[in-house]
Design a protein around this motif. Structure first.
Motif, short mmCIF file in Angstrom:
data_model
loop_
_atom_site.label_atom_id
_atom_site.label_comp_id
_atom_site.label_asym_id
_atom_site.label_seq_id
_atom_site.Cartn_x
_atom_site.Cartn_y
_atom_site.Cartn_z
N LEU A 1 0.85 -1.19 0.00
CA LEU A 1 0.00 0.00 0.00
C LEU A 1 0.89 1.24 0.00
CD1 LEU A 1 -2.55 -0.94 2.84
CD2 LEU A 1 -2.73 -1.43 0.37
N TRP B 1 -14.38 5.27 1.59
CA TRP B 1 -13.30 5.07 2.56
C TRP B 1 -13.02 3.60 2.82
CZ3 TRP B 1 -10.13 8.93 3.27
CH2 TRP B 1 -10.59 10.23 3.03
N GLU C 1 -12.06 1.59 0.77
CA GLU C 1 -10.85 1.24 0.01
C GLU C 1 -9.57 1.60 0.78
OE1 GLU C 1 -10.63 3.10 -3.79
OE2 GLU C 1 -12.64 2.46 -4.40
N TYR C 2 -9.71 2.41 1.80
CA TYR C 2 -8.53 2.97 2.46
C TYR C 2 -8.29 2.37 3.84
CZ TYR C 2 -8.77 6.62 -1.10
OH TYR C 2 -8.79 7.30 -2.29
N ILE D 1 -7.10 3.65 7.41
CA ILE D 1 -7.02 4.96 8.06
C ILE D 1 -6.47 4.77 9.48
CG2 ILE D 1 -8.37 6.96 8.86
CD1 ILE D 1 -10.42 6.18 6.66
N ILE E 1 -3.41 7.80 5.89
CA ILE E 1 -4.26 6.96 5.05
C ILE E 1 -3.38 6.14 4.11
CG2 ILE E 1 -6.33 8.42 5.11
CD1 ILE E 1 -5.49 9.70 2.57
N HIS F 1 -3.53 3.29 0.57
CA HIS F 1 -4.34 2.74 -0.53
C HIS F 1 -3.39 2.02 -1.49
CE1 HIS F 1 -7.02 2.73 -4.07
NE2 HIS F 1 -8.01 2.96 -3.22
N LEU G 1 -4.40 8.81 -3.51
CA LEU G 1 -4.14 9.39 -2.19
C LEU G 1 -4.43 10.89 -2.10
CD1 LEU G 1 -0.85 7.50 -1.32
CD2 LEU G 1 -3.05 7.26 -0.16
N ALA H 1 -7.93 11.86 -1.42
CA ALA H 1 -8.36 11.41 -0.10
C ALA H 1 -7.80 12.31 1.00
CB ALA H 1 -7.95 9.96 0.12
N SER I 1 -2.89 -2.62 8.74
CA SER I 1 -3.39 -3.25 7.51
C SER I 1 -2.86 -4.67 7.31
CB SER I 1 -2.98 -2.42 6.30
OG SER I 1 -1.57 -2.44 6.16
#
Ligand code: FES
Ligand code: FES
Lengths: 769, 166
Positions: A49, A74, A76-77, A79, A116, A118, A124, A127, A270
Motif C-alpha cells: 500500500l 473510505w 478502500e482505504y 485509516i 491513510i 491505498h 491518495l 483522499a 493493515s
C-alpha cells in the motif's frame, strides 16, 4: 582543462602500496553511475500500500472533530489516527515531547494528524483533501522574540527547550579597562537541506518477526529506538535497514523516525507492506530545516585590537518540539567564540519554542550560525579599532597552550597566522584589494574581498562519545574477504569507501578485499549515528582496532604468520572459517586519556579534535541588479590526514556550495508558521552556473585520536563561506550587512535606506561596518 | 502532479524504443513518462527529485533530445526512441562517461547521477570539446546538492580530453 586538484592519477585498478591517502574508487560508485543503486522509491513489494499524511494546517489549537468526505469510498482505504498507535505516541529521541500523530493539541501547521493508505498511490491526493480537521485555534508564536516575551506559553513553563552558560575569567571587570567596546547583532535564516532524494520509508509487519522498515536515513538506531517505543515491541522485534540514501546533510537524522513510525502504524493496522515517500513539497514544508538564529556580541578591546573579553548571547528557534535543539545549541554555543583567545567571556545561549515545524540537524549543527556572527563581528571590530580584517584576526588567534572558551587547552601545533597567510596568498588578497579599491570608484560593479577564520570540533560534544559507547565489528569470511559491520551510513560522503580503506590499510590487504555490510540493525552493532563529522575519525579508529583484533586472532591461533602477503591473509580467513566457524572481532570506544568534560559548568575538552580553516571570498555586486556574486573562493583547511583526496575535496566543495546557498540564495518564506516556498521553483539552491572557481587547499597536521590522523571534515565547509562572503560584500559596498540569506532585494533595501538616512543626517557618526 | 486515475477503458497502447529494444505498454495517456519507465518497465535508474521540471534527476534522452521525463505524458512518447541510464553500460562495461564520473568523484549520493550523466552525454554529443562555460550551461538543468558540481565538470572535461569512445 583542469578543475579539480586530485583527479589526475586516480587509479581504478589494483590496490596501491598504501591505501590511506589515495583516491580508490567509491565502493558503491559503480551502482550509482549505472542506475543500479536501489533507493527507497525504487522498491515495490507485493501487495504494498502507499501511505499519505493529513496535516494540521493551523499553527496552534485543539482538534474538535475529524470528518471524512462522503464523496470518497473510505472502505478502500486504511485509516489511522492517534488511537491506532500501538505503543507510546511519541517520537522517542532526547525528550519524548513530539507526538507521532496529534492527539488533540496542535502545535505547528505541519503536524501529522491522520494517516491513510491505498493500493493505488494516485488515489491518495484526493483522499488527503477529503479529510477535514476542525479545530479551535489558539494564539500562536512565530518568532524568537515572541517566544521570549512569553505572551503565550507554548512549551514547558517558559518556552525554553534548553539554555547554556559558559563563563571564563571575570568578564564584568573588562568593561572598565576597555579602550573600545563593540556591539553587534547578527541573524541567520532557516535553510532547507534539499537533498535531491525526498524522504521515504517502507514498513512490513509480521506478528512473529515484528516490524521491519527500509528507508532513506542516517541513523538506523535512532529509528530503531523510536519504533520500539511507538510500536510497543521489544528490541529484537524491530529491524531497521538503510537503503541507498540520496543525500541527507543532517536532514535524515531525526525525521525518518517519524515517517518510519507512520509507515509502521499503517503496516500494523493493515497487515500489508506500506510505503510512504514524500513529494518535494511535503518534504520541504514538513521536515526539519536549519535553526534560525540571533547572536548578540558585546566585546571589550584594547587599543591594539586585543580582545579583553566579551559577552555573547546566542538564541536559536527550535520550532514546536525539543527534537535535537539542545544538542544543536550546545555546538553553536561552544563554537560561538571562534578560533580566538578570550581571556574572559560569558556565553549565554538558549533554544526557544515557536509554532513552526521543529528545526533540526543540518550540516554544521549550530556552528555555522554562531560562527557567522563571530566572523562578521570581527570585521566590525576591525573597522572600529582601525585595523585590517587580517590584522585583527592575527592578533587574537588562539595559539598552542592557550585555552578555548570552555578552557580546553590547545595541544596541537596549530599556527592560524600561517594558515591565514597561505590562504591570502592563494587568493591574491592584497593585490586584489588594492585593485578593487581603485576600480570600485568608477565602476557600477563593486568588488570586495572577505575572510573567515574558524574551527569545527569533530565528534560528539563533551562526554557525548563516552555515552554513545560505539561498537564496530569485523568479520573474516569463507571466501577470504573481510566485511565491516557498522551502523554508520553512506549518503554520499564516502563512509563505505573510507572505512574500507582504513580496514584494508590496517590489515595489509587490498581495498578490493574489504566490503561493508548494509546498515541493518539485525546485522550491525551500534557504532553510533552518522553525524557530527565523527565517522572517519571515531568510527574509523574503531574499524582500525577491529581490524587489528581480527589479524591478532588469526596470528595467535597460528593460522596466520607474523608477516604475511595479502593472499596469505585471505587463505588464513578461509581456513579459520572452514575449521572453526565464525571469525569476528569487535572494538569498543575508549575515551582518550586525560579528557575532562563537565556537563554542568560546560568546561573542559569539548571535542577530541578540531579542524581549522581560513576561507577567502571574492565577491562582486552589480549595482544595476543588486545581485551579489561570488567570483572566486579559496578554502584552506587543516583537517588532519586526508584519507581520500577526491572524496575530501568533494566534501569541501559540496559544503561550500551549500553555504553559498545559505549566504546568498536560500530564503525560507514563512507565513503563520508555514513555509510558503516549498518548491524548487521558488526556493533557489545553487545550480551549475552559480558557483565560482573554488580552490581547495589541505594542510595536514594530524590527529592522534583519529584513524591514521584523520579529523572530521564533512561539516567544516559549511561554517566559513557565509561570513566570508558577507564580509566581502561589506568590503565592496561599505554598507554593513549582518543577516543571511542576503538576496538582491535585501541589498537594494539596505542601500536605499542608507541613502535616505544620509539625506536626513543628524549625526556625522557613520554606522560601522 | 498529473492525476492519471481515469477509467480503465482509456488506457492506450503505446509503442516506443527503450535503450534499443522495442517495447509496448498500456498506459493512461497522461501518465508521466517517468512513471512508465520506473513502474511499467522497471527502469528505476531514472529518478524523481521534484516532479515539476526543476531538478533534472528524471532526465532522459528522447529522440536525441534531453527531456525531463516527469513532464512528458506517456502518449507523447509513442513512437519515440528513448535512452535511460540503463542503456549506457555495454555488456557490463561502463560507458567512458560513467567511468569518468567514478574516477572524478562526480557521484556522491548518486541520486542526481543518472540524469546528470545523460545531460553530460547530450552535451558532449552537441559539443565534443566543451569549454567550462559550455559545461556549466549544458548541465544547468540538473541540480546536484552534494558535489558543488566541479568534480562533475571535471568528469565531462576528462571525457572531452580523452574523446568519447562511441
Ligand atoms: S523530477 Fe523531473 S525535473 Fe525534477
Ligand atoms: S550526488 Fe547527491 S545530488 Fe548529486
Amino acid at each position: 582543462m583542469r578543475f579539480c586538484a586530485y583527479c589526475e592519477g586516480v587509479k581504478l585498478t589494483e590496490s596501491e602500496e598504501t591505501i590511506i591517502g589515495t583516491s580508490v574508487p567509491r565502493k558503491e560508485g559503480r551502482d550509482k553511475v549505472t542506475g543500479a543503486a536501489r533507493y527507497v522509491d525504487d522498491i515495490r513489494l507485493p501487495g504494498m500500500l502507499y501511505g499519505a499524511t493529513v496535516r494540521s494546517k493551523i499553527a496552534r489549537g485543539k482538534i474538535k472533530r475529524i470528518s471524512f468526505s462522503p464523496e470518497i469510498d473510505w472502505n478502500e482505504y486504511v485509516i489511522a489516527t492517534a488511537k491506532d498507535v500501538p505503543g507510546k505516541n511519541c517520537i522517542a529521541l532526547i525528550l519524548d515531547d513530539q507526538p507521532c500523530l496529534v492527539d488533540g493539541v496542535i502545535n505547528h501547521p505541519e503536524e501529522p494528524v491522520v494517516l491513510i493508505a491505498h493500493p493505488d498511490k494516485h488515489a491518495l491526493a484526493k483522499a488527503v483533501e477529503g479529510v477535514v480537521i476542525e479545530s479551535d485555534p489558539l494564539p500562536a508564536i512565530y518568532s524568537m522574540e515572541g517566544s521570549e516575551k512569553q505572551s503565550e506559553i507554548i512549551w514547558g513553563t517558559d518556552n525554553i527547550f534548553k539554555s547554556f552558560l559558559i563563563e571564563k575569567g571575570d568578564v564584568d571587570r573588562v568593561w572598565a579597562e576597555a579602550d573600545f567596546i563593540v556591539e553587534g547583532e547578527y541573524f541567520t535564516g532557516a535553510q532547507e537541506h534539499l537533498y535531491i532524494e525526498n524522504n521515504g520509508m517502507i514498513a512490513v509487519f509480521d506478528s512473529v518477526a515484528g516490524v521491519t522498515v527500509w528507508g532513506s536515513l542516517q541513523c538506523p538506531f535512532y529509528v530503531h529506538k523510536a519504533l520500539m517505543a511507538l510500536c510497543g515491541l521489544p528490541e529484537e522485534k524491530i529491524r531497521v535497514v538503510q537503503l541507498e540514501t540520496g543525500g541527507a546533510f543532517g536532514g535524515k537524522e531525526e525525521y525518518p523516525s517519524m515517517i518510519a513510525g507512520h509507515a509502521s502504524i499503517l503496516a500494523m493496522k493493515s497487515g500489508r507492506p506500506v510505503k510512504i515517500v514524500y513529494d518535494r513539497l511535503e518534504d520541504m514544508v514538513a521536515t526539519t530545516k536549519r535553526h534560525p538564529s540571533r547572536t548578540r556580541h558585546r566585546t571589550a578591546l584594547r587599543k591594539d585590537g586585543k580582545i579583553l573579553g566579551g559577552e555573547i548571547d546566542f538564541t536559536i528557534d527550535g520550532g514546536a518540539y525539543a527534537t535535537l535543539s539542545s544538542v544543536v545549541l550546545s555546538r553553536g554555543t561552544i563554537h560561538a567564540g571562534g578560533p580566538y583567545l578570550w581571556p574572559s567571556v560569558r556565553i549565554r545561549s538558549k533554544a526557544v519554542a515557536t509554532n513552526t515545524p521543529p528545526h533540526g540537524a543540518f550540516r554544521g549543527f549550530g556552528a555555522p550560525q554562531s560562527l557567522f556572527a563571530m566572523e562578521r563581528h570581527m570585521d566590525r571590530i576591525a573597522k572600529i579599532v582601525g585595523l585590517s580584517p587580517v590584522e585583527i584576526r592575527r592578533r587574537n588567534f588562539l595559539q598552542p597552550g592557550q585555552t578555548t572558551t570552555t578552557e580546553q587547552v590547545i595541544r596541537e601545533p596549530i599556527n592560524l597566522s600561517d594558515l591565514l597567510d597561505k590562504s591570502l596568498a592563494h587568493a591574491s588578497y592584497k593585490a586584489k584589494k588594492e585593485n578593487f579599491a581603485r576600480e570600485n570608484k568608477t565602476s557600477s560593479i563593486k568588488k570586495g574581498m572577505g575572510i573567515a577564520a574558524f574551527l569545527h570540533g569533530a565528534g560528539f560534544t563533551g562526554s557525548g562519545e563516552r555515552y554513545l559507547d560505539s561498537v564496530v565489528g569485523m568479520e573474516g569470511t569463507a571466501d577470504g574477504s573481510v566485511r565491516i559491520l557498522v551502523s554508520s551510513t553512506e549518503f554520499g560522503q564516502g563512509t563505505n569507501t573510507v572505512l574500507c580503506q582504513i580496514a584494508a590499510e590496517a590489515l595489509g590487504i587490498p581495498y578490493e578485499s574489504v566490503t561493508i555490510a548494509q546498515a541493518d540493525t539485525t546485522i550491525v552493532p551500534n557504532s553510533g549515528p552518522t553525524v557530527a563529522s565523527r565517522t572517519a575519525m571515531i568510527v574509523g579508529n574503531l574499524v582500525r582496532s577491529a581490524a587489528i583484533g581480527l589479524k591478532q586472532t588469526l596470528q595467535l591461533d597460528g593460522t596466520l604468520k607474523k608477516t604475511f602477503k595479502p593472499a596469505e591473509f585471505g587463505a588464513a580467513c578461509r581456513k579459520y572459517v572452514a575449521e572453526k566457524g565464525l571469525l569476528r572481532s569487535l572494538a569498543r570506544y575508549n575515551s582518550p586519556e586525560g579528557v575532562y568534560w563537565d556537563d554542568v559548568t560546560y568546561k573542559g575538552e569539548a571535542y577530541a579534535a578540531y579542524a581549522w580553516a581560513v576561507y577567502v571570498a571574492e565577491v562582486s555586486v552589480d549595482l544595476t541588479t543588486y545581485a551579489a556574486k561570488v567570483e572566486n573562493f579559496v578554502a584552506l583547511q587543516e583537517i588532519g590526514k586526508v584519507l581520500h583526496p577526491v572524496l575530501a575535496e568533494g566534501q569541501i566543495i559540496g559544503g561550500i556550495a551549500q553555504a553559498i546557498g545559505l549566504a546568498l540564495y536560500e530564503k525560507v518564506l514563512w507565513q503563520n508558521g508555514r513555509m510558503l516556498n516549498g518548491q524548487m521553483t521558488n526556493y533557489i539552491m545553487p545550480a551549475s552556473c552559480d558557483l565560482p572557481p573554488i580552490r581547495v587547499v589541505f594542510e595536514e597536521i594530524g590527529n592522534p585520536h583519529g584513524a591514521y590522523g584523520a579529523k572530521g571534515i564533512g561539516e567544516l565547509p559549511m561554517d566559513g563561506p557565509a561570513p566570508a562572503i558577507l564580509n566581502a560584500i561589506v568590503d565592496a559596498l561599505g554598507v554593513p550587512f549582518d543577516s543571511i540569506p542576503l538576496l538582491p532585494e535585501d541589498i537594494l533595501e539596505a542601500i536605499t535606506r542608507r541613502v535616505q538616512s544620509r539625506q536626513q543626517i543628524t549625526s556625522p557618526q557613520e554606522s560601522p561596518c | 502532479m498529473l492525476n492519471p486515475r481515469l477509467p480503465d477503458g482509456t488506457r492506450l497502447e503505446i509503442s516506443l524504443t527503450v535503450n534499443g529494444a522495442a517495447r509496448t505498454i498500456h498506459a493512461y495517456p497522461m501518465t508521466r513518462l517517468l512513471d512508465v519507465l520506473r513502474e511499467e518497465l522497471n527502469l528505476t535508474g531514472t529518478k524523481e527529485g521534484c516532479g515539476e521540471g526543476e531538478c533534472g534527476s528524471c532526465s532522459i534522452l528522447m529522440d536525441g533530445f534531453l527531456v525531463n521525463s516527469c513532464l512528458i505524458p506517456a502518449l507523447q512518447a509513442n513512437g519515440t526512441s528513448i535512452v535511460t541510464i540503463e542503456g549506457l553500460a555495454n555488456d557490463n562495461r561502463l560507458h567512458p562517461l560513467q567511468k569518468a564520473f567514478l574516477e572524478c568523484g562526480a557521484a556522491q549520493c548518486g541520486i542526481c547521477t543518472p540524469g546528470m550523466i545523460l545531460a553530460a552525454l547530450h552535451l558532449l554529443d552537441k559539443i565534443p570539446q566543451p569549454s567550462l562555460d559550455e559545461i556549466r550551461e549544458g548541465l544547468s538543468g540538473n541540480l546536484c546538492r552534494c558535489t558543488g558540481y566541479f568534480q562533475i565538470f571535471e568528469a565531462v572535461a576528462k571525457l572531452s580530453r580523452n574523446g568519447v569512445a562511441d
